[in-house]
Scaffold this motif. Sequence first.
Motif, mmCIF file in Angstrom:
data_model
loop_
_atom_site.group_PDB
_atom_site.id
_atom_site.type_symbol
_atom_site.label_atom_id
_atom_site.label_comp_id
_atom_site.label_asym_id
_atom_site.label_seq_id
_atom_site.Cartn_x
_atom_site.Cartn_y
_atom_site.Cartn_z
ATOM 1 N N LEU A 39 -14.590 0.067 17.517
ATOM 2 C CA LEU A 39 -14.947 -0.791 16.392
ATOM 3 C C LEU A 39 -14.327 -0.293 15.092
ATOM 4 C CD1 LEU A 39 -16.660 -3.419 16.617
ATOM 5 C CD2 LEU A 39 -16.904 -1.945 18.558
ATOM 6 N N LEU A 40 -14.164 1.014 14.945
ATOM 7 C CA LEU A 40 -13.464 1.545 13.771
ATOM 8 C C LEU A 40 -12.010 1.084 13.778
ATOM 9 C CD1 LEU A 40 -13.360 3.375 11.253
ATOM 10 C CD2 LEU A 40 -12.830 5.284 12.801
ATOM 11 N N ASP A 41 -11.351 1.176 14.929
ATOM 12 C CA ASP A 41 -9.966 0.705 15.046
ATOM 13 C C ASP A 41 -9.861 -0.772 14.681
ATOM 14 O OD1 ASP A 41 -9.074 3.195 15.923
ATOM 15 O OD2 ASP A 41 -9.002 2.620 18.034
ATOM 16 N N LEU A 42 -10.786 -1.579 15.187
ATOM 17 C CA LEU A 42 -10.736 -3.009 14.916
ATOM 18 C C LEU A 42 -10.991 -3.308 13.439
ATOM 19 C CD1 LEU A 42 -12.480 -4.436 18.093
ATOM 20 C CD2 LEU A 42 -10.031 -4.352 17.562
ATOM 21 N N SER A 43 -11.895 -2.590 12.838
ATOM 22 C CA SER A 43 -12.150 -2.768 11.408
ATOM 23 C C SER A 43 -10.918 -2.385 10.592
ATOM 24 C CB SER A 43 -13.350 -1.916 10.995
ATOM 25 O OG SER A 43 -13.547 -1.991 9.604
ATOM 26 N N ARG A 44 -10.310 -1.274 10.953
ATOM 27 C CA ARG A 44 -9.086 -0.845 10.260
ATOM 28 C C ARG A 44 -7.960 -1.853 10.483
ATOM 29 N NH1 ARG A 44 -9.003 5.614 11.806
ATOM 30 N NH2 ARG A 44 -10.508 6.283 10.225
ATOM 31 N N ALA A 45 -7.853 -2.383 11.691
ATOM 32 C CA ALA A 45 -6.814 -3.374 11.978
ATOM 33 C C ALA A 45 -7.038 -4.627 11.140
ATOM 34 C CB ALA A 45 -6.820 -3.721 13.468
ATOM 35 N N GLU A 46 -8.283 -5.066 11.066
ATOM 36 C CA GLU A 46 -8.592 -6.255 10.273
ATOM 37 C C GLU A 46 -8.215 -6.044 8.807
ATOM 38 O OE1 GLU A 46 -12.340 -9.263 9.642
ATOM 39 O OE2 GLU A 46 -12.774 -7.114 9.728
ATOM 40 N N GLN A 47 -8.577 -4.888 8.274
ATOM 41 C CA GLN A 47 -8.241 -4.603 6.873
ATOM 42 C C GLN A 47 -6.729 -4.550 6.670
ATOM 43 O OE1 GLN A 47 -10.467 -4.675 4.346
ATOM 44 N NE2 GLN A 47 -11.787 -5.323 6.032
ATOM 45 N N ALA A 48 -6.021 -3.943 7.603
ATOM 46 C CA ALA A 48 -4.562 -3.866 7.504
ATOM 47 C C ALA A 48 -3.942 -5.260 7.607
ATOM 48 C CB ALA A 48 -4.004 -2.947 8.582
ATOM 49 N N GLN A 49 -4.480 -6.098 8.486
ATOM 50 C CA GLN A 49 -3.970 -7.465 8.604
ATOM 51 C C GLN A 49 -4.198 -8.239 7.307
ATOM 52 O OE1 GLN A 49 -6.191 -8.397 12.204
ATOM 53 N NE2 GLN A 49 -4.265 -8.804 13.289
ATOM 54 N N LEU A 50 -5.375 -8.095 6.729
ATOM 55 C CA LEU A 50 -5.666 -8.791 5.476
ATOM 56 C C LEU A 50 -4.732 -8.329 4.358
ATOM 57 C CD1 LEU A 50 -9.573 -8.823 5.636
ATOM 58 C CD2 LEU A 50 -8.025 -10.790 5.905
ATOM 59 N N ALA A 51 -4.342 -7.053 4.404
ATOM 60 C CA ALA A 51 -3.410 -6.510 3.412
ATOM 61 C C ALA A 51 -1.951 -6.738 3.805
ATOM 62 C CB ALA A 51 -3.670 -5.012 3.231
ATOM 63 N N GLU A 52 -1.745 -7.404 4.935
ATOM 64 C CA GLU A 52 -0.409 -7.654 5.479
ATOM 65 C C GLU A 52 0.370 -6.362 5.713
ATOM 66 O OE1 GLU A 52 1.583 -10.775 3.326
ATOM 67 O OE2 GLU A 52 -0.039 -12.194 3.731
ATOM 68 N N ASN A 53 -0.357 -5.329 6.104
ATOM 69 C CA ASN A 53 0.256 -4.057 6.497
ATOM 70 C C ASN A 53 0.375 -4.091 8.017
ATOM 71 O OD1 ASN A 53 0.970 -1.443 7.110
ATOM 72 N ND2 ASN A 53 -0.512 -0.493 5.723
ATOM 73 N N TRP A 54 1.393 -4.769 8.502
ATOM 74 C CA TRP A 54 1.537 -5.048 9.925
ATOM 75 C C TRP A 54 1.748 -3.803 10.777
ATOM 76 C CZ3 TRP A 54 -0.920 -9.146 9.862
ATOM 77 C CH2 TRP A 54 -0.728 -10.129 8.891
ATOM 78 N N PRO A 55 2.507 -2.795 10.325
ATOM 79 C CA PRO A 55 2.627 -1.582 11.157
ATOM 80 C C PRO A 55 1.284 -0.878 11.364
ATOM 81 C CG PRO A 55 4.412 -1.662 9.557
ATOM 82 C CD PRO A 55 3.435 -2.761 9.182
ATOM 83 N N ALA A 56 0.485 -0.776 10.311
ATOM 84 C CA ALA A 56 -0.833 -0.132 10.440
ATOM 85 C C ALA A 56 -1.747 -0.970 11.327
ATOM 86 C CB ALA A 56 -1.461 0.076 9.063
ATOM 87 N N ALA A 57 -1.698 -2.279 11.151
ATOM 88 C CA ALA A 57 -2.528 -3.163 11.982
ATOM 89 C C ALA A 57 -2.150 -3.015 13.447
ATOM 90 C CB ALA A 57 -2.372 -4.611 11.530
ATOM 91 N N SER A 58 -0.859 -2.995 13.712
ATOM 92 C CA SER A 58 -0.380 -2.870 15.087
ATOM 93 C C SER A 58 -0.841 -1.554 15.714
ATOM 94 C CB SER A 58 1.142 -2.963 15.122
ATOM 95 O OG SER A 58 1.615 -2.846 16.436
ATOM 96 N N GLU A 59 -0.750 -0.477 14.972
ATOM 97 C CA GLU A 59 -1.175 0.834 15.484
ATOM 98 C C GLU A 59 -2.656 0.823 15.854
ATOM 99 O OE1 GLU A 59 -1.620 5.419 13.880
ATOM 100 O OE2 GLU A 59 -0.148 4.119 12.932
ATOM 101 N N GLN A 60 -3.474 0.248 14.994
ATOM 102 C CA GLN A 60 -4.915 0.196 15.250
ATOM 103 C C GLN A 60 -5.234 -0.718 16.438
ATOM 104 O OE1 GLN A 60 -7.161 2.206 13.726
ATOM 105 N NE2 GLN A 60 -5.398 3.074 12.680
ATOM 106 N N LEU A 61 -4.563 -1.857 16.509
ATOM 107 C CA LEU A 61 -4.794 -2.786 17.615
ATOM 108 C C LEU A 61 -4.384 -2.175 18.949
ATOM 109 C CD1 LEU A 61 -3.642 -6.086 15.889
ATOM 110 C CD2 LEU A 61 -5.991 -5.508 16.577
ATOM 111 N N GLN A 62 -3.276 -1.455 18.959
ATOM 112 C CA GLN A 62 -2.830 -0.820 20.195
ATOM 113 C C GLN A 62 -3.784 0.295 20.624
ATOM 114 O OE1 GLN A 62 1.359 0.217 20.143
ATOM 115 N NE2 GLN A 62 1.864 -1.733 19.180
ATOM 116 N N HIS A 63 -4.323 1.036 19.665
ATOM 117 C CA HIS A 63 -5.287 2.084 20.017
ATOM 118 C C HIS A 63 -6.562 1.451 20.576
ATOM 119 C CE1 HIS A 63 -8.060 5.531 19.452
ATOM 120 N NE2 HIS A 63 -6.995 6.178 19.906
ATOM 121 N N ALA A 64 -6.989 0.347 19.973
ATOM 122 C CA ALA A 64 -8.169 -0.360 20.483
ATOM 123 C C ALA A 64 -7.925 -0.843 21.913
ATOM 124 C CB ALA A 64 -8.503 -1.543 19.567
#
Length: 145
Positions: A39-64
């Motif tokens: 859930l931490l990964d998903l929350s971080r991914a959501e925040q990164a997606q909202l900020a359009e930080n796609w590399p960070a979002a991708s990293e969090q989504l892949q870890h999830a």
Amino acid sequence: MQRPVADRGAADRAAQLGRDAVLSATPVRLLTMLYDRLLLDLSRAEQAQLAENWPAASEQLQHAQAILTELSGSLKLDVWDGADGLLALYTYVTNALVMANIHRDVARTRESIVLLEPLRQTWHDAAAILPAAPATLGAGALGIA
């Protein structure tokens, strides 16, 4: 830029404490730790997606996704009647996260959070009433039914 030696030492100690916590955790504690990190990964991914930080979002989504793979592999389908349903949910969410990553779709990430948060809380509630038992880990097995 490299971190100063003192910072690396503190990071190394923190990493070792994390490894020690995992190695000494009971199976039910390992499960709750995985859900917390998921859930931490998903929350971080959501925040990164909202900020359009796609590399960070991708990293969090892949870890999830990796956590969901571990959770899926730990299910004992022949022991627990509900395991098939939980496996189906894990598969659905894993696929949703792949699509969230490919299509940069924050709605799929949010849907995954909504689906998994009640399970995280339920496992925590169950862990609170179960007696502590020592961990007995096999290769990739959490010992959960």
